[in-house]
Design an enzyme around this catalytic site. Structure first.
Site, mmCIF file in Angstrom:
data_model
loop_
_atom_site.group_PDB
_atom_site.id
_atom_site.type_symbol
_atom_site.label_atom_id
_atom_site.label_comp_id
_atom_site.label_asym_id
_atom_site.label_seq_id
_atom_site.Cartn_x
_atom_site.Cartn_y
_atom_site.Cartn_z
ATOM 1 N N ALA A 61 0.823 -1.214 0.000
ATOM 2 C CA ALA A 61 0.000 0.000 0.000
ATOM 3 C C ALA A 61 0.853 1.258 0.000
ATOM 4 O O ALA A 61 0.605 2.199 -0.757
ATOM 5 C CB ALA A 61 -0.940 0.000 1.209
ATOM 6 N N GLU A 80 9.698 4.396 6.881
ATOM 7 C CA GLU A 80 9.655 2.990 7.294
ATOM 8 C C GLU A 80 10.395 2.852 8.613
ATOM 9 O O GLU A 80 11.563 3.213 8.715
ATOM 10 C CB GLU A 80 10.305 2.109 6.222
ATOM 11 C CG GLU A 80 10.498 0.661 6.632
ATOM 12 C CD GLU A 80 9.215 -0.010 7.093
ATOM 13 O OE1 GLU A 80 9.169 -0.491 8.241
ATOM 14 O OE2 GLU A 80 8.236 -0.047 6.302
ATOM 15 N N ASN A 88 5.271 -6.737 6.058
ATOM 16 C CA ASN A 88 4.672 -8.040 5.773
ATOM 17 C C ASN A 88 4.625 -8.347 4.287
ATOM 18 O O ASN A 88 4.542 -9.510 3.886
ATOM 19 C CB ASN A 88 3.231 -8.094 6.309
ATOM 20 C CG ASN A 88 3.177 -8.385 7.791
ATOM 21 O OD1 ASN A 88 4.099 -8.954 8.366
ATOM 22 N ND2 ASN A 88 2.085 -7.992 8.416
ATOM 23 N N SER A 89 4.646 -7.312 3.466
ATOM 24 C CA SER A 89 4.460 -7.520 2.029
ATOM 25 C C SER A 89 5.577 -8.378 1.425
ATOM 26 O O SER A 89 5.326 -9.204 0.545
ATOM 27 C CB SER A 89 4.383 -6.171 1.317
ATOM 28 O OG SER A 89 3.272 -5.423 1.774
ATOM 29 N N GLY A 93 2.690 -14.368 0.758
ATOM 30 C CA GLY A 93 2.793 -15.555 -0.083
ATOM 31 C C GLY A 93 2.794 -15.304 -1.571
ATOM 32 O O GLY A 93 2.908 -16.253 -2.366
ATOM 33 N N ARG A 338 -10.518 -19.393 4.988
ATOM 34 C CA ARG A 338 -9.461 -19.610 5.973
ATOM 35 C C ARG A 338 -9.964 -19.765 7.399
ATOM 36 O O ARG A 338 -9.473 -20.604 8.162
ATOM 37 C CB ARG A 338 -8.457 -18.452 5.910
ATOM 38 C CG ARG A 338 -7.559 -18.504 4.712
ATOM 39 C CD ARG A 338 -6.677 -17.273 4.641
ATOM 40 N NE ARG A 338 -5.697 -17.392 3.567
ATOM 41 C CZ ARG A 338 -4.866 -16.430 3.229
ATOM 42 N NH1 ARG A 338 -4.901 -15.256 3.877
ATOM 43 N NH2 ARG A 338 -4.005 -16.596 2.253
ATOM 44 N N GLU A 478 -3.623 -2.776 5.199
ATOM 45 C CA GLU A 478 -4.169 -3.490 6.353
ATOM 46 C C GLU A 478 -4.538 -2.578 7.504
ATOM 47 O O GLU A 478 -5.311 -2.963 8.380
ATOM 48 C CB GLU A 478 -3.162 -4.556 6.820
ATOM 49 C CG GLU A 478 -3.738 -5.549 7.800
ATOM 50 C CD GLU A 478 -2.740 -6.608 8.251
ATOM 51 O OE1 GLU A 478 -3.038 -7.338 9.211
ATOM 52 O OE2 GLU A 478 -1.643 -6.703 7.635
#
Length: 514
Positions: A61, A80, A88-89, A93, A338, A478
């Site tokens: 994002a 950052e 997490n990006s 997965g 999930r 998120e």
């Protein structure tokens, strides 16, 4: 000023700060728990740096937002807090849900039909209709364009297939060639750098500056800690929050969902601690659905690791993968979403850890796998390989007779085209487990994703507790709640981050500088 405005300001100040003065250069602030510190912080007398747009966070994002803001001509900074970019990006997965792609993989592989409307409806149903419809629709409508953007402009590469993930009604999940989210973060980083912006690392936001609670009062900038130095950064156009969730903050997550104690592992990087949510609340931001926190059912059982191998159980259901207990029995419809799979595992009891995914070699490439990942997984002990099901059962310490019986029944269900045990839809794309070699991978739920977060609208503006956009404050990724409802369907994270990141960046750049 009207009585309504006085009441509104007074109430908002009471909610966020208790009693606070808002004149003469002071700003909104919270009480510091357990201390007698003053409730008022003075606005900076001067700013150490001035930017048009400041983005907090360097994942999908944040990078998307910065790239679009800079492309529109805004002088843009990415902050950052960690020593490396991506959050997490990077360890995501690498799965991306979009109804179409430039190669039209789904169509060419004869995997049925799909559309943005169908994707939208799946998001709504998958989240038990707690999603804000316009936010979910924006993700479905923008996903294919976002995917093409990272491929065409950023150079991301995909594997030549699409899978049907749990909770989705179509084959629409694309896999990154590298098998991890870094495929997309590197692409987004390149796009951002083309426009002159890259992440500034080791820069932790410690406050959001806003003068007062007046609905017309804009966010002014940020207080940032860099090593031992604290600096104040002015954002003349906007601040964009793209700081991610709070899954690693056990106190915060268990406050909203008490069962998610430290008993559970977490797939997230260590920086997913949620302090930005609190700073945003302190300047009036509303939150919603904070108790909706997702478990990833297929994490490595002992560590909670989400590695390339842990994505195989997620990608496999549309191609015939089988989930079994330590006793060799099925326990759930493999195409379930999930949360259903995770709680089906948990409800087996603590002694049931781990459960297993069983697949064969014929499934590997169709479900987005790669031989090098199989080889690495075997070397690290993540995958177990056998030529026969009895041999696989022995290696996994599963009762052989039980697993053979389960697999034989499953093979028959595939032939019959129906699953009387769990009502799993059988599709022509599914591959029978009749032939080996066979593989198994252990799995167990770990805390993974926060569906709840800051309230935002379809323009990515952060909304206050009265339903009014906070001027010059945007959010994406998120950190935002209300997109996915009670449960995020797997592979919707990347498109939701990129779609709203782009929206936030474009809209922030349009703000008037002040």
């Amino acid at each position: 000023m009207s009585k309504t405005e006085i009441s509104r300001r007074s109430l908002l100040q009471a909610v966020t700060v208790g009693v606070v003065a808002v004149s003469g250069g002071t700003a909104l602030n919270m009480a510091v728990p357990g201390t007698a510190e003053a409730l008022v912080r003075k606005l900076p007398g001067s700013w150490d740096e001035t930017w048009d747009v400041i983005v907090v966070g360097s994942g999908f994002a944040g990078l998307s937002a910065a790239a679009e803001a800079a492309a529109a001509g805004a002088k843009t900074l990415i902050l950052e807090k960690m020593p490396t970019y991506g959050g997490n990006s990077i360890i995501n997965g690498g799965v991306f849900a979009a109804w179409d792609d430039k190669w039209h993989y789904r169509e060419k592989l004869n995997l049925g039909t799909d559309s943005p409307e169908q994707h939208w409806q799946d998001i709504l149903k998958g989240g038990d209709y707690y999603s804000i419809p316009e936010l979910a629709k924006a993700v479905a409508d923008g996903a294919a364009d976002a995917l093409e953007w990272v491929v065409e402009d950023g150079g991301a590469e995909l594997r030549p297939t699409v899978t049907r993930a749990g909770g989705h009604t179509a084959y629409r999940t694309h896999a990154a060639k590298s098998g991890v989210g870094r495929e997309y973060t590197e692409a987004l980083r390149k796009i951002a750098e083309k426009h002159g912006v890259k992440p500034t690392l080791n820069s932790q936001v410690t406050w959001i500056w806003r003068a007062d609670a007046d609905p017309k009062s804009p966010v002014l900038g940020l207080e940032v800690k860099r090593g031992k130095k604290v600096v104040n950064l002015r954002a003349t156009k906007a601040v964009i929050l793209a700081s991610g969730g709070f899954s690693q903050n056990v106190e915060m997550r268990s406050a909203h969902n008490p069962r998610l104690t430290d008993e559970y592992n977490c797939t997230n990087h260590k920086g997913a601690t949620g302090e930005i949510h609190k700073y945003a609340q302190a300047v009036g931001a509303d939150t919603l659905q904070m108790n909706f926190i997702q478990l990833y059912p297929y994490a490595e059982p002992e560590t909670g690791l989400l590695d390339a191998q842990a994505v195989y159980p997620f990608n496999g259901p549309g191609y015939g993968i089988l989930y079994v207990t330590k006793q060799g029995k099925r326990f759930v419809n493999e195409l379930e979403r999930r949360d259903v799979v995770a709680y089906a595992q948990i409800n087996l009891g603590k002694d049931a850890k781990p459960t297993w995914s069983i697949f064969n070699e014929a499934m590997v490439l169709p479900m987005g796998g790669a031989q090098e990942e199989i080889d690495e997984g075997l070397k690290r002990g993540r995958f177990i390989k056998a030529e026969t099901i009895p041999e696989l059962a022995e290696k996994c310490k599963i009762p052989s007779d039980a697993l053979v019986d389960t697999v034989n029944k499953y093979i028959q269900y595939h032939k019959d085209g129906k699953d009387p045990e769990f009502n799993k839809p059988i599709t022509p794309a599914m591959i029978s487990l009749e032939k080996g070699p066979f593989y198994a991978i252990a799995q167990w739920p770990a805390v993974h994703f926060c569906m709840g977060g800051l309230r935002a609208n379809a323009s990515a503006q952060v909304i206050d507790i009265f339903g009014t956009p906070i001027p010059k404050l945007y959010a994406a990724g998120e950190v935002v709640g209300g997109i996915h409802g009670s449960n995020r369907l797997g592979s919707n994270a990347i498109p939701s981050c990129i779609v709203f990141g782009r929206t936030a960046g474009r809209n922030a750049a349009k703000e008037s500088a002040a």
